[in-house]
Enzyme design. Structure first.
Site, PDB file in Angstrom:
ATOM      1  N   ALA A  94       0.842  -1.204   0.000  1.00  0.00           N
ATOM      2  CA  ALA A  94       0.000   0.000   0.000  1.00  0.00           C
ATOM      3  C   ALA A  94       0.875   1.251   0.000  1.00  0.00           C
ATOM      4  O   ALA A  94       1.858   1.341   0.738  1.00  0.00           O
ATOM      5  CB  ALA A  94      -0.918  -0.014   1.214  1.00  0.00           C
ATOM      6  N   HIS A 196       0.249  -2.483  -7.142  1.00  0.00           N
ATOM      7  CA  HIS A 196       0.409  -2.867  -5.736  1.00  0.00           C
ATOM      8  C   HIS A 196      -0.872  -3.446  -5.170  1.00  0.00           C
ATOM      9  O   HIS A 196      -1.962  -3.303  -5.740  1.00  0.00           O
ATOM     10  CB  HIS A 196       0.813  -1.641  -4.905  1.00  0.00           C
ATOM     11  CG  HIS A 196      -0.322  -0.706  -4.622  1.00  0.00           C
ATOM     12  ND1 HIS A 196      -1.082  -0.771  -3.472  1.00  0.00           N
ATOM     13  CD2 HIS A 196      -0.856   0.313  -5.358  1.00  0.00           C
ATOM     14  CE1 HIS A 196      -2.022   0.167  -3.501  1.00  0.00           C
ATOM     15  NE2 HIS A 196      -1.912   0.837  -4.639  1.00  0.00           N
ATOM     16  N   CYS A 197      -0.722  -4.118  -4.021  1.00  0.00           N
ATOM     17  CA  CYS A 197      -1.873  -4.559  -3.237  1.00  0.00           C
ATOM     18  C   CYS A 197      -1.645  -4.083  -1.804  1.00  0.00           C
ATOM     19  O   CYS A 197      -1.085  -3.000  -1.609  1.00  0.00           O
ATOM     20  CB  CYS A 197      -2.071  -6.073  -3.347  1.00  0.00           C
ATOM     21  SG  CYS A 197      -0.627  -7.059  -2.918  1.00  0.00           S
ATOM     22  N   THR A 198      -2.052  -4.826  -0.814  1.00  0.00           N
ATOM     23  CA  THR A 198      -1.883  -4.370   0.567  1.00  0.00           C
ATOM     24  C   THR A 198      -0.468  -4.612   1.084  1.00  0.00           C
ATOM     25  O   THR A 198       0.204  -3.694   1.544  1.00  0.00           O
ATOM     26  CB  THR A 198      -2.908  -5.052   1.484  1.00  0.00           C
ATOM     27  OG1 THR A 198      -4.222  -4.576   1.141  1.00  0.00           O
ATOM     28  CG2 THR A 198      -2.656  -4.716   2.953  1.00  0.00           C
ATOM     29  N   THR A 204       0.344  -8.794  -5.935  1.00  0.00           N
ATOM     30  CA  THR A 204       1.470  -8.105  -6.570  1.00  0.00           C
ATOM     31  C   THR A 204       2.560  -9.093  -6.964  1.00  0.00           C
ATOM     32  O   THR A 204       3.182  -8.959  -8.022  1.00  0.00           O
ATOM     33  CB  THR A 204       2.039  -7.051  -5.601  1.00  0.00           C
ATOM     34  OG1 THR A 204       1.025  -6.066  -5.351  1.00  0.00           O
ATOM     35  CG2 THR A 204       3.259  -6.360  -6.178  1.00  0.00           C
TER      36      THR A 204
END
Length: 305
Positions: A94, A196-198, A204
């Site tokens: 993130a 992106h992800c978390t 990702t």
């Protein structure tokens, strides 16, 4: 910058080299199908040139899993001995940077950011992005990634849970459509881009594995790159494990560590699912993700130098 005629000739020769090296080939496909591509760098793409100078992606303390898809040093080796080009595609967790890290991101002249998180994840931890960057949300999961985490009590259950999620990433129709959209946007959008992800490791990680596979990087190297999350995010993972241990005990915390980091068996589960359901990686790109030949060629040209 855009390729001028000389650049197009170089691109065509690169495509020929890719095809002759056993890369993606379909009947009727040729280098001529590739449109001019805007790339966020300067320099020669002549075949047979020496390794490109290393471009070290900055480390961001507040976005700890931020890195260049191309890898460190001079970029991973791909098809035909070509290097994966740095400064084109970045990956991250993130994007919630400090003021200093935001200034660093500004210096990269990013054109687009692709957020692979769910609406709930985004609402809980919204991004802070450089000005002028196009922001896109792309759904790559059919359900909340937290799922039934609360019911996991053993390391074996944790490993099985994540492995199942990775297999679903390959086979689920929502995931396939989402990753197909991401790769298409990366191919069609000029300039440096980031996805992106978390935590920057699962969704990702698979997106990065796809790009490196398209570039012809070996699976061994892709696995080594995937496992770098445990190095880049070590401090934040340890801090979370310590908080969990204080609340629920060290044994449970060590089980949860398997959900916070990465394990080789996770990515291998995705590759096994791909190999078991598609004739080849190229078949997965076309039949699974719905990519066309031009998109794949665009990505190869962006990825390799």
């Amino acid at each position: 910058m855009s390729y001028r005629p000389t650049g197009l000739r170089r691109a065509a020769r690169t495509c020929v080299a890719l095809a002759s090296a056993g890369s993606f080939v379909l009947a009727g496909a040729s280098a001529a199908t590739a449109a001019p591509i805007d790339l966020p760098f300067s320099g020669s793409s002549e075949l047979g040139s020496s390794a490109p100078a290393a471009v070290v992606a900055p480390r961001l303390a507040s976005v700890d899993n931020f890195r260049d898809v191309a890898g460190r040093e001079a970029g991973y080796i791909g098809t035909g001995g070509l290097h994966v080009r740095q400064g084109v595609f970045y990956r991250a967790n993130a994007i919630t940077p400090s003021a200093e890290d935001l200034a660093t991101l500004e210096s990269l002249h990013l054109t687009a950011v692709y957020d692979l998180r769910t609406e709930a994840e985004i609402a809980a931890n919204p991004n802070t992005l450089p000005s002028g960057v196009r922001y896109e949300k792309i759904q790559v999961l059919a359900a909340d990634p937290s799922g039934d985490v609360a019911s996991i009590a053993t390391k074996e259950q944790a490993l099985a849970y994540v492995q199942s999620g990775y297999r679903s990433t390959v086979s689920d129709s929502v995931s396939r459509a989402g990753f197909g959209e991401l790769l298409t946007q990366l191919a069609d959008t000029p300039g440096a881009q980031i996805f992106h992800c978390t935590a920057g490791k699962d969704r990702t990680g698979w997106a990065s594995a796809l790009l490196l596979s398209i570039a012809g990087v070996s699976r061994e190297t892709i696995m080594e790159d995937y496992l770098l999350t445990n190095e880049y995010s070590a401090a934040s993972i340890d801090a979370k494990v310590a908080r969990i241990a204080a609340a629920k005990g060290q044994e449970y915390a060590e089980v949860y560590r398997l959900l916070l980091g990465v394990d080789a068996s996770y990515l291998q589960a995705a590759f096994d699912e791909l190999d078991n359901n598609y004739e080849s990686f190229d078949s997965y790109l076309v039949d699974g993700l719905g990519l066309d030949v031009e998109t794949i060629i665009k990505l190869k040209l962006k990825l390799l130098v």
